[in-house]
Design a protein around this motif. Structure first.
Motif, PDB file in Angstrom:
ATOM      1  N   GLN A  31      -1.200   1.911  -1.467  1.00 14.71           N
ATOM      2  CA  GLN A  31      -2.281   2.429  -1.804  1.00 14.71           C
ATOM      3  C   GLN A  31      -3.003   1.459  -2.672  1.00 14.71           C
ATOM      4  O   GLN A  31      -4.251   1.051  -2.460  1.00 14.71           O
ATOM      5  CB  GLN A  31      -2.359   3.763  -2.500  1.00 14.71           C
ATOM      6  CG  GLN A  31      -3.544   4.581  -2.254  1.00 14.71           C
ATOM      7  CD  GLN A  31      -3.641   5.353  -1.252  1.00 14.71           C
ATOM      8  OE1 GLN A  31      -3.008   6.236  -0.811  1.00 14.71           O
ATOM      9  NE2 GLN A  31      -5.044   5.358  -0.536  1.00 14.71           N
ATOM     10  N   THR A  32      -2.299   1.280  -3.855  1.00 15.89           N
ATOM     11  CA  THR A  32      -2.916   0.086  -4.647  1.00 15.89           C
ATOM     12  C   THR A  32      -3.286  -1.203  -4.269  1.00 15.89           C
ATOM     13  O   THR A  32      -4.419  -2.070  -4.567  1.00 15.89           O
ATOM     14  CB  THR A  32      -2.042  -0.130  -6.043  1.00 15.89           C
ATOM     15  OG1 THR A  32      -1.894   1.086  -6.699  1.00 15.89           O
ATOM     16  CG2 THR A  32      -2.355  -1.248  -6.875  1.00 15.89           C
ATOM     17  N   MET A  33      -2.282  -1.673  -3.230  1.00 12.33           N
ATOM     18  CA  MET A  33      -2.396  -3.221  -2.487  1.00 12.33           C
ATOM     19  C   MET A  33      -3.533  -3.051  -1.649  1.00 12.33           C
ATOM     20  O   MET A  33      -4.415  -3.983  -1.674  1.00 12.33           O
ATOM     21  CB  MET A  33      -1.205  -3.465  -2.032  1.00 12.33           C
ATOM     22  CG  MET A  33      -0.048  -3.633  -3.008  1.00 12.33           C
ATOM     23  SD  MET A  33       1.437  -4.178  -2.150  1.00 12.33           S
ATOM     24  CE  MET A  33       2.415  -4.304  -3.263  1.00 12.33           C
ATOM     25  N   ILE A  34      -3.671  -1.847  -0.924  1.00 13.56           N
ATOM     26  CA  ILE A  34      -4.887  -2.155   0.248  1.00 13.56           C
ATOM     27  C   ILE A  34      -6.038  -1.278  -0.290  1.00 13.56           C
ATOM     28  O   ILE A  34      -6.087  -0.236  -0.704  1.00 13.56           O
ATOM     29  CB  ILE A  34      -4.344  -0.892   1.520  1.00 13.56           C
ATOM     30  CG1 ILE A  34      -2.843  -1.582   2.069  1.00 13.56           C
ATOM     31  CG2 ILE A  34      -5.355  -0.896   2.570  1.00 13.56           C
ATOM     32  CD1 ILE A  34      -2.321  -0.669   2.730  1.00 13.56           C
ATOM     33  N   SER A  35      -7.085  -2.321  -0.363  1.00 16.07           N
ATOM     34  CA  SER A  35      -8.477  -1.787  -0.891  1.00 16.07           C
ATOM     35  C   SER A  35      -8.850  -0.459  -0.009  1.00 16.07           C
ATOM     36  O   SER A  35      -8.997  -0.526   1.031  1.00 16.07           O
ATOM     37  CB  SER A  35      -9.404  -3.022  -0.675  1.00 16.07           C
ATOM     38  OG  SER A  35     -10.599  -2.431  -0.902  1.00 16.07           O
ATOM     39  N   PRO A  36      -9.048   0.550  -0.671  1.00 16.03           N
ATOM     40  CA  PRO A  36      -9.499   1.736  -0.079  1.00 16.03           C
ATOM     41  C   PRO A  36     -10.785   1.513   0.850  1.00 16.03           C
ATOM     42  O   PRO A  36     -10.950   1.941   1.823  1.00 16.03           O
ATOM     43  CB  PRO A  36      -9.809   2.885  -0.916  1.00 16.03           C
ATOM     44  CG  PRO A  36      -9.484   2.104  -2.468  1.00 16.03           C
ATOM     45  CD  PRO A  36      -9.170   0.742  -2.212  1.00 16.03           C
ATOM     46  N   LEU A  37     -11.815   0.857   0.235  1.00 14.14           N
ATOM     47  CA  LEU A  37     -13.111   0.262   0.971  1.00 14.14           C
ATOM     48  C   LEU A  37     -12.743  -0.326   2.272  1.00 14.14           C
ATOM     49  O   LEU A  37     -13.021  -0.152   3.327  1.00 14.14           O
ATOM     50  CB  LEU A  37     -13.876  -0.535   0.122  1.00 14.14           C
ATOM     51  CG  LEU A  37     -14.477   0.295  -0.862  1.00 14.14           C
ATOM     52  CD1 LEU A  37     -15.591  -0.661  -1.899  1.00 14.14           C
ATOM     53  CD2 LEU A  37     -15.593   1.301  -0.422  1.00 14.14           C
ATOM     54  N   LYS A  38     -12.178  -1.388   2.122  1.00 11.84           N
ATOM     55  CA  LYS A  38     -11.636  -2.290   3.144  1.00 11.84           C
ATOM     56  C   LYS A  38     -10.855  -1.625   4.547  1.00 11.84           C
ATOM     57  O   LYS A  38     -11.138  -1.962   5.450  1.00 11.84           O
ATOM     58  CB  LYS A  38     -10.616  -3.565   2.801  1.00 11.84           C
ATOM     59  CG  LYS A  38     -10.832  -4.760   3.563  1.00 11.84           C
ATOM     60  CD  LYS A  38     -10.311  -6.047   2.991  1.00 11.84           C
ATOM     61  CE  LYS A  38      -8.694  -5.610   2.662  1.00 11.84           C
ATOM     62  NZ  LYS A  38      -8.163  -6.799   1.893  1.00 11.84           N
TER      63      LYS A  38
END
Ligand SMILES: [Fe+2]
Length: 388
Positions: A308-315
């Motif tokens: 979750q931290t690695m994958i930008s929630p916006l993107k």
């Protein structure tokens, strides 16, 4: 001690920011030094970073004793020679300028140069250093080891072909100056492998059974920054924003593992360094996928948090649900993109070496004790087989 308790043991001063290395003379004077020594590896004097530090010191009227003999993954024997030299010169403070090897070396040198009753062989291990040595200021030139804030120093023992650690609160330096500008010249492959080491510090400290609420926050911030910016820093070493974030991420990861420790990736990587002299960041990367796969069952929530931290929630708002094993794919894709090897066979390590490497890794009790799952020699051997 309760697992969630926090013990905070860092340098008295941690200074971070572009250009902050120019403040070095102030800190030398504040520590009351009249005769500092500047400790580096043999290639450092050729760099612009070194030239800038030297000019800064000269402008302040400081003319340090220079020791440029630190070898990468330093052999322990080198410490005795250096400590005799520092004593003969009457130096009263050490400045370590370089990567993890130089900083580890400087930390232990501070103890040996100050106390002639301290015997090197007797301080190997945990909490064996009897007292604090000379004041030490550290300036990392790579974003990787976290040595500038950690109580750990790792050395190679050539005869036994192993790497061993000296761990003590007395090895924590006095002042850490983390200036991202000092990392601008670092070549691609070193930015890549040391950056992977830093990312792995973030990951291993996060899943360590000795993590605490503060270290976990630091780990996640470190993972976010290093994962987000490492590829850019590798592609363009002068990308200021990338260098800044990877430097900061590496510092945060160093702070996290100084509390929580690192775990089985590091334990299994050490025999590759000790016997086959594989650089530390590369050795860690080779073991990463297989140790993370081994540790996954039972730790899904922690893996999900990292992904979750690695994958930008916006993107990725529209993207599929995050799975725990995404974290493994993401970090290994990054390693591939920045061309850090990920298989044992690519490093020229013979398959026949696996049983003795497994025995050696099993002795790394300090690190294996932090791992979220226990490992037998047989488990380790199977992980090496998969990584081969
Ligand atoms: Fe490391």
């Amino acid at each position: 001690m309760n697992r969630e308790d926090i013990v905070f043991n860092y340098p008295s001063k941690v200074i971070f920011g572009e250009g902050k290395s120019r403040e070095l003379p102030e800190h030398i004077l504040q520590l009351g030094s009249k005769r500092p020594a500047l400790i580096t590896g043999p290639n450092m004097p050729k760099t612009e970073a070194f030239g800038q530090i030297k000019r800064t010191l000269q402008d302040a009227g400081l003319n340090p004793f220079m020791f440029h003999g630190v070898e990468p993954e330093p052999p322990i024997e080198l410490l005795e020679d250096a400590s005799n030299m520092i004593r003969k010169e009457g130096c009263d403070l050490l400045i370590g300028l370089g990567g993890g090897s130089t900083m580890d070396f400087t930390k232990v040198l501070g103890v040996l140069a100050k106390w002639d009753d301290v015997v090197l062989e007797q301080i190997i291990g945990i909490n064996k250093v009897p007292r604090k040595g000379l004041p030490v200021i550290l300036l990392p030139t790579t974003s990787g080891s976290g040595s500038e804030v950690s109580p750990v120093a790792i050395f190679t023992f050539k005869e036994e072909q192993v790497k061993k650690g000296i761990v003590s609160p007395y090895l924590v330096c006095d002042v850490a100056i983390v200036d991202p500008v000092l990392t601008w010249e670092v070549p691609r492959h070193i930015t890549a492998s040391t950056g992977m080491d830093a990312l792995i510090h973030g990951i291993e400290s996060f899943i360590s059974i000795n993590s605490n609420p503060l270290s976990r926050e630091l780990s996640l911030s470190a993972i976010r920054k290093i994962y987000g910016f490492l590829e850019r820093a590798v592609l363009d070493g002068k990308d200021r924003q990338a260098r800044y974030n990877v430097s900061l991420g590496s510092l945060l990861a160093g702070m996290a593992f100084s509390m929580a420790g690192t775990a089985a990736v590091h334990a299994l990587a050490y025999p590759l360094g000790g016997e086959f002299h594989v650089p530390h960041g590369v050795a860690n990367t080779v073991m990463l996928r297989h140790v993370l796969e081994y540790n996954l069952p039972g730790n899904e929530k922690l893996y999900e948090e990292m992904a979750q931290t690695m994958i930008s929630p916006l993107k990725d708002r529209e993207s599929k649900k995050i799975c725990p094993d995404d974290v493994i794919d993401l970090v290994m894709k990054l390693a591939e993109a920045i061309e850090v090897p990920s298989r044992l066979r690519d490093l020229g390590i013979p398959k026949e070496a696996i049983p003795r490497m497994a025995e050696a890794a099993f002795e790394e009790k300090r690190l294996l004790g932090n791992n979220p799952k226990q490992l037998s020699v047989e488990d380790i051997r199977l992980i090496y087989e998969r990584a081969w």
